[in-house]
Design a protein around this motif. Structure first.
Motif, PDB file in Angstrom:
ATOM      1  N   VAL A 155      16.756  51.546 -22.202  1.00  0.00           N
ATOM      2  CA  VAL A 155      17.270  50.931 -20.976  1.00  0.00           C
ATOM      3  C   VAL A 155      17.839  50.658 -19.916  1.00  0.00           C
ATOM      4  CG1 VAL A 155      17.880  48.374 -21.188  1.00  0.00           C
ATOM      5  CG2 VAL A 155      16.851  49.037 -22.992  1.00  0.00           C
ATOM      6  N   VAL A 156      19.289  50.936 -19.840  1.00  0.00           N
ATOM      7  CA  VAL A 156      20.122  51.463 -18.585  1.00  0.00           C
ATOM      8  C   VAL A 156      18.833  52.253 -17.073  1.00  0.00           C
ATOM      9  CG1 VAL A 156      21.749  52.470 -17.341  1.00  0.00           C
ATOM     10  CG2 VAL A 156      21.600  50.652 -19.636  1.00  0.00           C
ATOM     11  N   SER A 157      18.769  53.246 -17.355  1.00  0.00           N
ATOM     12  CA  SER A 157      18.088  54.381 -16.539  1.00  0.00           C
ATOM     13  C   SER A 157      16.826  53.765 -16.300  1.00  0.00           C
ATOM     14  CB  SER A 157      16.881  55.390 -17.194  1.00  0.00           C
ATOM     15  OG  SER A 157      15.987  54.831 -18.621  1.00  0.00           O
ATOM     16  N   THR A 158      15.611  52.302 -16.744  1.00  0.00           N
ATOM     17  CA  THR A 158      14.692  51.558 -16.511  1.00  0.00           C
ATOM     18  C   THR A 158      14.859  50.756 -15.818  1.00  0.00           C
ATOM     19  OG1 THR A 158      14.237  52.337 -18.776  1.00  0.00           O
ATOM     20  CG2 THR A 158      12.417  51.187 -16.869  1.00  0.00           C
ATOM     21  N   LEU A 159      16.506  50.064 -15.318  1.00  0.00           N
ATOM     22  CA  LEU A 159      16.664  48.908 -15.072  1.00  0.00           C
ATOM     23  C   LEU A 159      17.313  49.695 -13.725  1.00  0.00           C
ATOM     24  CD1 LEU A 159      17.795  45.981 -14.323  1.00  0.00           C
ATOM     25  CD2 LEU A 159      19.612  46.836 -15.471  1.00  0.00           C
ATOM     26  N   LEU A 160      17.683  50.768 -13.424  1.00  0.00           N
ATOM     27  CA  LEU A 160      18.203  51.424 -11.943  1.00  0.00           C
ATOM     28  C   LEU A 160      16.833  52.018 -11.521  1.00  0.00           C
ATOM     29  CD1 LEU A 160      20.888  54.115 -13.266  1.00  0.00           C
ATOM     30  CD2 LEU A 160      21.509  52.128 -12.135  1.00  0.00           C
ATOM     31  N   ILE A 161      15.785  52.550 -11.893  1.00  0.00           N
ATOM     32  CA  ILE A 161      14.777  52.237 -11.611  1.00  0.00           C
ATOM     33  C   ILE A 161      14.007  51.233 -10.859  1.00  0.00           C
ATOM     34  CG2 ILE A 161      12.095  52.339 -12.057  1.00  0.00           C
ATOM     35  CD1 ILE A 161      12.741  54.858 -13.905  1.00  0.00           C
ATOM     36  N   VAL A 162      13.827  49.958 -11.563  1.00  0.00           N
ATOM     37  CA  VAL A 162      13.900  49.294 -10.785  1.00  0.00           C
ATOM     38  C   VAL A 162      14.394  49.081  -8.981  1.00  0.00           C
ATOM     39  CG1 VAL A 162      13.636  46.017 -10.974  1.00  0.00           C
ATOM     40  CG2 VAL A 162      12.872  48.246 -12.699  1.00  0.00           C
ATOM     41  N   LEU A 163      16.166  48.798  -9.741  1.00  0.00           N
ATOM     42  CA  LEU A 163      17.045  48.097  -9.054  1.00  0.00           C
ATOM     43  C   LEU A 163      16.441  49.504  -7.495  1.00  0.00           C
ATOM     44  CD1 LEU A 163      20.093  47.830 -10.529  1.00  0.00           C
ATOM     45  CD2 LEU A 163      18.232  46.267  -9.860  1.00  0.00           C
ATOM     46  N   GLY A 164      16.661  50.703  -7.767  1.00  0.00           N
ATOM     47  CA  GLY A 164      15.826  51.295  -6.986  1.00  0.00           C
ATOM     48  C   GLY A 164      14.996  51.140  -5.701  1.00  0.00           C
ATOM     49  N   GLN A 165      13.728  50.552  -6.651  1.00  0.00           N
ATOM     50  CA  GLN A 165      12.898  50.639  -6.028  1.00  0.00           C
ATOM     51  C   GLN A 165      13.091  49.692  -4.890  1.00  0.00           C
ATOM     52  OE1 GLN A 165      10.158  51.970  -5.695  1.00  0.00           O
ATOM     53  NE2 GLN A 165       9.015  50.524  -4.490  1.00  0.00           N
ATOM     54  N   GLY A 166      14.087  48.441  -5.434  1.00  0.00           N
ATOM     55  CA  GLY A 166      13.658  47.422  -4.843  1.00  0.00           C
ATOM     56  C   GLY A 166      14.529  47.129  -3.577  1.00  0.00           C
ATOM     57  N   LEU A 167      15.374  48.269  -3.358  1.00  0.00           N
ATOM     58  CA  LEU A 167      16.264  48.801  -2.477  1.00  0.00           C
ATOM     59  C   LEU A 167      15.659  49.624  -1.352  1.00  0.00           C
ATOM     60  CD1 LEU A 167      19.644  50.379  -3.816  1.00  0.00           C
ATOM     61  CD2 LEU A 167      19.425  48.035  -1.875  1.00  0.00           C
ATOM     62  N   PHE A 168      14.447  50.141  -2.182  1.00  0.00           N
ATOM     63  CA  PHE A 168      13.832  50.992  -0.960  1.00  0.00           C
ATOM     64  C   PHE A 168      13.221  50.143   0.117  1.00  0.00           C
ATOM     65  CE2 PHE A 168       9.415  53.038  -0.553  1.00  0.00           C
ATOM     66  CZ  PHE A 168       9.768  54.333  -0.026  1.00  0.00           C
ATOM     67  N   HIS A 169      12.569  49.181  -1.679  1.00  0.00           N
ATOM     68  CA  HIS A 169      11.720  48.219  -0.806  1.00  0.00           C
ATOM     69  C   HIS A 169      12.369  47.654   0.841  1.00  0.00           C
ATOM     70  CE1 HIS A 169       8.912  44.909  -1.179  1.00  0.00           C
ATOM     71  NE2 HIS A 169       8.655  44.983  -0.044  1.00  0.00           N
ATOM     72  N   ALA A 170      13.207  46.710   0.577  1.00  0.00           N
ATOM     73  CA  ALA A 170      14.209  46.364   1.602  1.00  0.00           C
ATOM     74  C   ALA A 170      14.464  46.767   2.580  1.00  0.00           C
ATOM     75  CB  ALA A 170      15.383  45.550   0.895  1.00  0.00           C
ATOM     76  N   GLY A 171      14.631  48.273   2.210  1.00  0.00           N
ATOM     77  CA  GLY A 171      14.972  49.315   3.303  1.00  0.00           C
ATOM     78  C   GLY A 171      13.777  49.489   4.106  1.00  0.00           C
ATOM     79  N   ILE A 172      12.588  49.451   3.798  1.00  0.00           N
ATOM     80  CA  ILE A 172      11.443  49.465   4.580  1.00  0.00           C
ATOM     81  C   ILE A 172      11.193  48.174   5.348  1.00  0.00           C
ATOM     82  CG2 ILE A 172       8.789  50.135   4.343  1.00  0.00           C
ATOM     83  CD1 ILE A 172      10.516  52.630   4.468  1.00  0.00           C
ATOM     84  N   VAL A 173      11.500  47.027   4.822  1.00  0.00           N
ATOM     85  CA  VAL A 173      10.730  45.453   5.491  1.00  0.00           C
ATOM     86  C   VAL A 173      11.940  45.649   6.689  1.00  0.00           C
ATOM     87  CG1 VAL A 173      10.874  43.458   4.867  1.00  0.00           C
ATOM     88  CG2 VAL A 173       9.887  45.028   3.370  1.00  0.00           C
TER      89      VAL A 173
END
Length: 464
Positions: free
Chosen positions: A81-99
Motif C-alpha cells: 500500500v505504501v509503495s503504491t501511494l509513492l507511485i501516485v505521489l511521484g507521478q503527480g510530481l513528474f506531471h507538475a514539473g512538466i506542466v
C-alpha cells in the motif's frame, strides 16, 4: 485455481499496471516532451537519460531495505500500500514539473516513482508466493507481468496520440490516473490480505513442490552454509556452519540472510542486470523508429514501439503455462538472450522493416521474463525452506532475495540510460549502430551467464 485466488490475482496484477505506465511515459512522449520543454536535441537526450536514471538510482539500495521490511514485521501487504501511494505521489510530481517546465521537479517525481515501484514489485512477488502453490505460482507471476506489460502498451498507444491532439499535459494526467487505479487495487487487496502478514507462508506449497521437483535430487544447489560448498568463500562458510552465527540474540540480520544465498542466486542476480536491456531499449525506441522509418510521425512510431510489449503480453501467459524452472527452462533462458542479441544487430545494421524484429524481441523478452523471475523465487524458496527446517535461519529470505535482484537490475537501469545518452550525443551519424551494438553485447553477456548457470547445475547434477 479457487475463486478467491482469482480475485486476489486480478488485484495483484493491477498493482504494476500504473507503475509500468508511468515508467514508460518519457519514452512514449520523447520528442513531444522535447518540444514542450523547448530543448535542443543534445540537451534533451541528457535530461531523458536523467529521468530514467532517477527512477533507478535509489533502487540500487532501496529494494534491499524494502525486501527486509517485507520479510520482517511490516509484511508485504503494508509495504504494498505504501509503495503504491509513492507511485501516485511521484507521478503527480513528474506531471507538475512538466506542466510548469521545471525539469528538476520532474526528476524528483521520477525518483519517488522509482522508490515506490520497485518496492511494490517485491511486495507483489512475496504476496503471490503466499497465495499460490507450486502448480499455479509461475502462471500467476506470468499473468501479473502480462498486465504490467499492458501498462507499457497502453502508454505507447495512448500517450503519443493524446499528446499530439490534446497536449502532453493531458497525456500525463492519464498516466497519473493509471497510477491511481493501481493504488485502489492495492487498497482493496490489502483488505483481503488483512490476515496474511500473521499467517505462515508455508500454507501454500512452495514452487519446488510442484511438478518440477522430480527433476531435482537433494537440495536444489547443494548445501550452502557449510565449508564445502558456500559460494561466499571458506572463511565465511566456516563462520556460517555454526547456527549461533546465523541466529543471534538480537535476531537474524540482513547480512546473515544474504550470506546464505547460493551461487546460483548470484548468477541470476547478474542476469537481472542483463535483463534490463529489454527495458532500456524502449527509452529511445520512438526516436530510433522516427529517425530510421517513420519520420516526424510519433503516433505510428508509438504503435510500432508497442509491438515488443504487445507480443510479450500475449506470450507471457502462454509460456508461463508450459515453461518451467528446470534444465529446459535454462536452455530457453539462454536462447532468449541469444535471440535478443541477433535482433539488436538486425535493427542496427539493416533497414529491414522493423516490425518482424520487434515482434521477435517481444517473444524473446517474454521467454526471459517468464523464467528469470520464477527462477529467483524457486532458488530462494528452496534454500529458505531447507535452512528453516535445520533452524539455521529464523525468518524468510524471499523479500531480501528479490530485493537484491531488483537492486542489480536497477544498477543496470541507472547506468544504461546515461551510456545511451553518451552514445546518442557522441557517435554522430553512427549513433544507432553504436547503440544497438551495445545492447547486443549486453545480451550476449546474458547468454554467457545463462550458459554458465547450465554448466553449474549440470556439474552439481541438480537436474538428475
Amino acid at each position: 485455481m479457487k475463486n478467491q485466488q482469482r480475485w486476489k490475482l486480478f488485484l495483484a496484477a493491477l498493482l504494476q499496471f500504473g507503475n509500468f505506465y508511468a515508467y514508460e511515459t518519457p519514452a512514449a512522449l520523447n520528442t513531444q516532451l522535447q518540444s514542450h520543454l523547448q530543448m535542443d536535441y543534445d540537451e534533451w537526450q541528457i535530461i531523458l537519460g536523467l529521468l530514467f536514471s532517477a527512477y533507478s538510482v535509489p533502487n540500487m539500495i532501496i529494494p534491499l531495505v524494502g525486501g527486509s521490511y517485507v520479510d520482517g514485521v511490516d509484511g508485504p501487504s503494508r509495504v504494498m500500500v505504501v509503495s503504491t501511494l509513492l507511485i501516485v505521489l511521484g507521478q503527480g510530481l513528474f506531471h507538475a514539473g512538466i506542466v510548469t517546465k521545471c525539469v528538476w521537479v520532474s526528476v524528483l517525481g521520477r525518483l519517488v516513482v522509482g522508490i515506490g515501484g520497485e518496492t511494490n514489485t517485491i511486495a507483489q512477488t512475496v504476496i503471490l508466493s503466499h497465495v499460490f502453490d507450486g502448480e499455479t505460482l509461475l502462471f500467476a507471476m506470468a499473468v501479473c507481468l502480462c498486465v504490467g506489460k499492458l501498462g507499457s502498451i497502453a502508454n505507447a498507444l495512448i500517450s503519443p496520440s493524446v499528446g499530439l491532439h490534446f497536449g502532453v499535459e493531458i497525456a500525463l494526467l492519464i498516466a497519473t490516473a493509471a497510477c491511481v487505479l493501481s493504488f485502489v487495487a492495492a487498497a482493496v487487496l490489502f483488505g483481503s490480505l488483512a490476515k496474511l502478514d500473521e499467517t505462515s507462508p508455508t500454507e501454500a506449497t512452495p514452487l519446488l513442490a510442484s511438478r518440477t521437483v522430480e527433476n531435482f535430487s537433494g537440495s536444489i544447489y547443494g548445501p550452502i552454509c557449510d565449508s564445502e560448498s558456500s559460494s561466499l568463500g571458506g572463511s565465511t562458510a566456516m563462520a556460517l556452519s555454526d547456527t549461533s552465527t546465523l541466529i543471534s540474540e538480537n535476531g537474524q540480520s540482513m547480512l546473515d540472510t544474504i550470506s546464505c544465498l547460493p551461487l546460483s542466486f548470484w548468477i541470476l542476480c547478474l542476469l537481472y542486470a542483463c535483463h534490463a536491456t529489454f527495458y532500456s531499449f524502449n527509452n529511445t525506441a520512438s526516436d530510433f523508429l522516427m529517425s530510421r522509418w517513420f519520420h516526424n510521425d510519433p503516433v505510428t512510431a508509438g504503435f510500432v514501439m508497442s509491438l515488443p510489449s504487445t507480443a510479450s503480453s500475449i506470450l507471457i501467459p502462454i509460456f508461463g503455462s508450459f515453461l518451467n524452472t528446470n534444465a529446459n527452462g535454462l536452455v530457453f533462458l539462454t536462447a532468449s538472450f541469444v535471440a535478443a542479441c541477433f535482433v539488436h544487430l538486425v535493427l542496427g545494421y539493416t533497414l529491414l522493416n522493423p516490425i518482424i524484429p520487434l515482434l521477435a524481441m517481444g517473444a524473446s523478452g517474454a521467454v526471459n521474463a517468464t523464467l528469470i523471475y520464477p527462477f529467483v523465487t524457486y532458488v530462494v524458496r528452496a534454500e529458505e525452506d531447507r535452512l528453516l527446517r535445520e533452524e539455521r535461519i529464523e525468518k524468510r529470505m524471499m523479500g531480501t532475495g528479490c530485493g537484491i535482484c531488483i537492486c542489480s537490475m536497477n544498477i543496470a537501469l541507472s547506468v544504461l540510460p546515461m551510456c545511451v545518452a553518451g552514445m546518442m550525443t557522441g557517435f554522430g551519424v553512427y549513433k544507432w549502430e553504436a547503440l544497438q551494438s551495445f545492447f547486443a553485447g549486453v545480451s550476449l553477456v546474458g547468454a554467457a551467464l545463462s550458459f554458465a548457470l547450465i554448466v553449474y547445475c549440470s556439474r552439481r547434477r541438480v537436474f538428475g
